[in-house]
Design a protein around this motif. Structure first.
Motif, PDB file in Angstrom:
ATOM      1  N   ASP A   7     -21.371  20.433   1.937  1.00 30.31           N
ATOM      2  CA  ASP A   7     -20.901  19.998   3.245  1.00 30.31           C
ATOM      3  C   ASP A   7     -22.040  20.187   4.246  1.00 30.31           C
ATOM      4  O   ASP A   7     -22.501  21.306   4.467  1.00 30.31           O
ATOM      5  N   PRO A   8     -22.550  19.106   4.888  1.00 28.12           N
ATOM      6  CA  PRO A   8     -23.668  19.252   5.810  1.00 28.12           C
ATOM      7  C   PRO A   8     -23.314  20.015   7.084  1.00 28.12           C
ATOM      8  O   PRO A   8     -24.197  20.453   7.800  1.00 28.12           O
ATOM      9  N   PHE A   9     -22.006  20.215   7.366  1.00 32.73           N
ATOM     10  CA  PHE A   9     -21.595  20.929   8.573  1.00 32.73           C
ATOM     11  C   PHE A   9     -21.480  22.419   8.326  1.00 32.73           C
ATOM     12  O   PHE A   9     -21.924  23.241   9.142  1.00 32.73           O
ATOM     13  N   THR A  10     -20.891  22.826   7.171  1.00 23.90           N
ATOM     14  CA  THR A  10     -20.677  24.253   6.888  1.00 23.90           C
ATOM     15  C   THR A  10     -21.589  24.781   5.793  1.00 23.90           C
ATOM     16  O   THR A  10     -21.628  25.986   5.555  1.00 23.90           O
ATOM     17  N   ASN A  11     -22.289  23.854   5.106  1.00 28.62           N
ATOM     18  CA  ASN A  11     -23.130  24.202   3.947  1.00 28.62           C
ATOM     19  C   ASN A  11     -22.318  24.776   2.782  1.00 28.62           C
ATOM     20  O   ASN A  11     -22.898  25.391   1.869  1.00 28.62           O
ATOM     21  N   ASP A  12     -20.997  24.592   2.789  1.00 26.82           N
ATOM     22  CA  ASP A  12     -20.169  25.012   1.670  1.00 26.82           C
ATOM     23  C   ASP A  12     -20.158  23.937   0.591  1.00 26.82           C
ATOM     24  O   ASP A  12     -20.340  22.752   0.874  1.00 26.82           O
ATOM     25  N   VAL A  13     -19.943  24.337  -0.659  1.00 27.53           N
ATOM     26  CA  VAL A  13     -19.823  23.406  -1.768  1.00 27.53           C
ATOM     27  C   VAL A  13     -18.395  22.859  -1.781  1.00 27.53           C
ATOM     28  O   VAL A  13     -17.437  23.646  -1.812  1.00 27.53           O
ATOM     29  N   THR A  65     -17.689  16.990  10.006  1.00 25.15           N
ATOM     30  CA  THR A  65     -17.852  17.759  11.244  1.00 25.15           C
ATOM     31  C   THR A  65     -16.529  17.726  12.006  1.00 25.15           C
ATOM     32  O   THR A  65     -16.111  16.666  12.482  1.00 25.15           O
ATOM     33  N   ARG A  66     -15.897  18.876  12.137  1.00 28.10           N
ATOM     34  CA  ARG A  66     -14.549  18.943  12.722  1.00 28.10           C
ATOM     35  C   ARG A  66     -14.518  19.934  13.879  1.00 28.10           C
ATOM     36  O   ARG A  66     -15.374  20.824  13.984  1.00 28.10           O
ATOM     37  N   ASP A  67     -13.514  19.774  14.712  1.00 31.84           N
ATOM     38  CA  ASP A  67     -13.313  20.718  15.830  1.00 31.84           C
ATOM     39  C   ASP A  67     -12.450  21.870  15.365  1.00 31.84           C
ATOM     40  O   ASP A  67     -12.138  22.016  14.171  1.00 31.84           O
ATOM     41  N   THR A  68     -12.039  22.727  16.299  1.00 27.50           N
ATOM     42  CA  THR A  68     -11.266  23.921  15.954  1.00 27.50           C
ATOM     43  C   THR A  68      -9.879  23.592  15.425  1.00 27.50           C
ATOM     44  O   THR A  68      -9.263  24.406  14.720  1.00 27.50           O
ATOM     45  N   LEU A  69      -9.420  22.391  15.719  1.00 24.20           N
ATOM     46  CA  LEU A  69      -8.110  21.979  15.229  1.00 24.20           C
ATOM     47  C   LEU A  69      -8.189  21.274  13.879  1.00 24.20           C
ATOM     48  O   LEU A  69      -7.169  20.867  13.341  1.00 24.20           O
ATOM     49  N   GLY A  70      -9.426  21.117  13.355  1.00 24.88           N
ATOM     50  CA  GLY A  70      -9.595  20.490  12.045  1.00 24.88           C
ATOM     51  C   GLY A  70      -9.716  18.982  12.088  1.00 24.88           C
ATOM     52  O   GLY A  70      -9.736  18.348  11.038  1.00 24.88           O
ATOM     53  N   ALA A  71      -9.823  18.401  13.280  1.00 29.84           N
ATOM     54  CA  ALA A  71      -9.959  16.952  13.409  1.00 29.84           C
ATOM     55  C   ALA A  71     -11.449  16.577  13.441  1.00 29.84           C
ATOM     56  O   ALA A  71     -12.282  17.301  14.006  1.00 29.84           O
ATOM     57  N   THR A  72     -11.765  15.457  12.806  1.00 29.50           N
ATOM     58  CA  THR A  72     -13.158  14.988  12.789  1.00 29.50           C
ATOM     59  C   THR A  72     -13.588  14.622  14.200  1.00 29.50           C
ATOM     60  O   THR A  72     -12.886  13.897  14.924  1.00 29.50           O
ATOM     61  N   ILE A  73     -14.738  15.178  14.604  1.00 23.82           N
ATOM     62  CA  ILE A  73     -15.258  14.888  15.951  1.00 23.82           C
ATOM     63  C   ILE A  73     -15.639  13.416  16.025  1.00 23.82           C
ATOM     64  O   ILE A  73     -16.255  12.870  15.107  1.00 23.82           O
ATOM     65  N   PRO A  74     -15.286  12.718  17.108  1.00 26.85           N
ATOM     66  CA  PRO A  74     -15.555  11.278  17.241  1.00 26.85           C
ATOM     67  C   PRO A  74     -17.064  10.955  17.121  1.00 26.85           C
ATOM     68  O   PRO A  74     -17.938  11.783  17.377  1.00 26.85           O
ATOM     69  N   PHE A  75     -17.316   9.704  16.747  1.00 28.93           N
ATOM     70  CA  PHE A  75     -18.699   9.239  16.512  1.00 28.93           C
ATOM     71  C   PHE A  75     -19.548   9.396  17.760  1.00 28.93           C
ATOM     72  O   PHE A  75     -20.690   9.860  17.693  1.00 28.93           O
ATOM     73  N   ARG A  76     -19.022   9.033  18.954  1.00 29.17           N
ATOM     74  CA  ARG A  76     -19.808   9.087  20.176  1.00 29.17           C
ATOM     75  C   ARG A  76     -20.263  10.499  20.488  1.00 29.17           C
ATOM     76  O   ARG A  76     -21.419  10.730  20.852  1.00 29.17           O
ATOM     77  N   GLU A  77     -19.361  11.482  20.308  1.00 28.20           N
ATOM     78  CA  GLU A  77     -19.724  12.862  20.602  1.00 28.20           C
ATOM     79  C   GLU A  77     -20.750  13.384  19.596  1.00 28.20           C
ATOM     80  O   GLU A  77     -21.706  14.080  19.965  1.00 28.20           O
TER      81      GLU A  77
END
Length: 448
Positions: free
Chosen positions: A81-87, A298-310
């Motif tokens: 995972d490129p966001f958390t580096n977890d497998v 890449t997700r926020d604290t609620l587990g939703a994928t952060i929008p493309f623009r952000e």
């Protein structure tokens, strides 16, 4: 009525003169047309255009490079995972965008040498085009004077044929009067047939010469051409000595495209040697760029994928740096390249010397031929006049029955041979003069 006929006659004469003028070619007309329509010249011009673009690109190579990259990647199976580096084992996709640029700060002056080398080669290609124009002009000139020679030969043959026809009529009258035997008529007819054959052969050679000029000029749908020769043979006492040969060669070196092209290629070889040596030096370059990306994981604290623009805004990164490359060992290819370029430079210098030697020897030969042709032209002219007189006397003696047909035929052939030799000497002198004027830098063909 008579005035109308006279007016019509004048109009027809003027039209005839106009048509004749339109169909008559001078040497300059032939050369100009050939230069405008020769296909080989166009091929050399394409080579020049290619060299021009190569030179321009060598200059543009000094500009920084700029490249943009975009990618769309789908990961599935076992991946990081490129966001958390977890497998993770879930499927996800990501986008990456970047804009990168680099510029060479130092490369051992390779590009400067390359620019100068390509410029010299481009100029050499331009000189090659001019040289080919001169060669074509000389081929056209030779074909032009070949036509003039064979036209003169046809005229000589026609004169000889006319004499034989008159002699045959004379023999026929003499036989009718009982002053000659029938065998004399056979001899006269044999001479007439020989002269008729000579005329036919001369006309065939003239047709071949005209076709050759048409082909050199690339005249389409034409197999015949009418020329207007302009001879100006200098019969004055005029000799070119060695010191004048040197002065002609000095003038030739200034403008002759063949020598200029070989000199430019020698200069290009020196610059190519400098570029090869530059590969042995360290190179320094500056690079930098900017990039960003979008990742489905890449997700926020609620587990939703952060929008493309952000993500496009927040994931932006920049970088800048310098790169130093030091050549240590490349299987000795760099030094081998330098040695090869040294050989190329020596070969180019030697080619310049060879071309200069050939041109100098050509001028020497032309100068010697000039002096010899002046003497030859005078001697052949005197010989022609002497043979003309001898033939005239032989003709009168034949008419009086003092000599036979064989003696007359011999005198007539000697006169024709003398005319032929004088014509050859005259045309050779004209070609020699034009060629020498060319090497002296005079505007023989008007080629730019």
């Amino acid at each position: 009525m008579h005035s109308k006929i006279a007016t019509l006659t004048i109009v027809l004469v003027l039209i005839g003169k106009f048509v004749f003028t339109q169909e008559t070619w001078t040497l300059n007309d032939c050369v100009d047309y050939a230069l405008s329509n020769n296909l080989q010249l166009k091929d050399f011009q394409y080579t020049t255009d290619s060299g021009k673009e190569t030179y321009r690109q060598s200059v543009r190579d000094l500009l920084p490079t700029l490249s943009g990259n975009a990618s769309y990647t789908v990961n599935f199976g076992r991946s990081t995972d490129p966001f958390t580096n977890d497998v993770v084992t879930t499927d996800f996709f990501s986008n990456n965008y970047s804009l990168e640029s680099s510029v060479a700060l130092f490369q051992g002056f390779q590009r400067m040498h390359t620019i100068k080398a390509s410029k010299f080669l481009f100029k050499a290609a331009k000189e090659d085009v001019r040289q080919q124009k001169y060669l074509l002009a000389f081929r056209v000139m030779q074909a032009f004077y070949d036509i003039a020679f064979f036209e003169g030969l046809v005229n000589i043959s026609m004169e000889q044929l006319q004499v034989s026809q008159n002699n045959q009529r004379l023999v026929e009258k003499q036989i009718e009067l009982g002053l000659m035997a029938g065998a004399d008529l056979y001899e006269a007819q044999s001479l007439l047939l020989t002269d008729s054959l000579n005329l036919t052969q001369s006309q065939n050679q003239l047709a071949v010469a005209r076709l050759r000029l048409v082909q050199e000029m690339n005249l389409e749908d034409v197999s015949d051409i009418t020329i207007q020769p302009n001879f100006a043979v200098d019969t004055a006492e005029n000799s070119f000595k060695k010191i004048e040969t040197d002065s002609i060669f000095k003038a030739t070196k200034v403008f002759l495209p063949l020598l200029k092209a070989s000199t430019l290629r020698a200069k290009a070889a020196r610059k190519q040697l400098g570029a090869a040596r530059g590969q042995l030096y360290p190179s320094l370059s500056l690079f930098g760029g900017i990039g960003t990306g979008y990742f489905e994981t890449t997700r926020d604290t609620l587990g939703a994928t952060i929008p493309f623009r952000e993500q496009f805004r927040d994931n932006t990164f920049q970088f800048i740096g310098v790169n130093l490359s030091i050549p240590i060992s490349n299987r000795w290819s760099g030094r081998s390249g330098v040695k090869q370029r040294k050989i190329d430079r020596l070969r180019a210098d030697n080619n310049v010397a060879i071309q200069e030697q050939v041109v100098y020897q050509t001028i020497q030969t032309l100068v010697q031929e000039h002096t010899a042709l002046q003497v030859e032209f005078k001697q052949t002219t005197k010989n022609m006049e002497a043979q003309r007189l001898a033939f005239s006397i032989a003709q009168k003696r034949y008419e009086k029955g003092l000599i036979n047909a064989i003696a007359l035929f011999t005198a007539k052939n000697l006169f024709a041979t003398a005319q032929n030799q004088q014509l050859q000497a005259r045309l050779k002198s004209e070609v020699n003069k034009s060629t020498l004027d060319f090497y002296r830098g005079l505007p023989v063909f008007g080629i730019q």
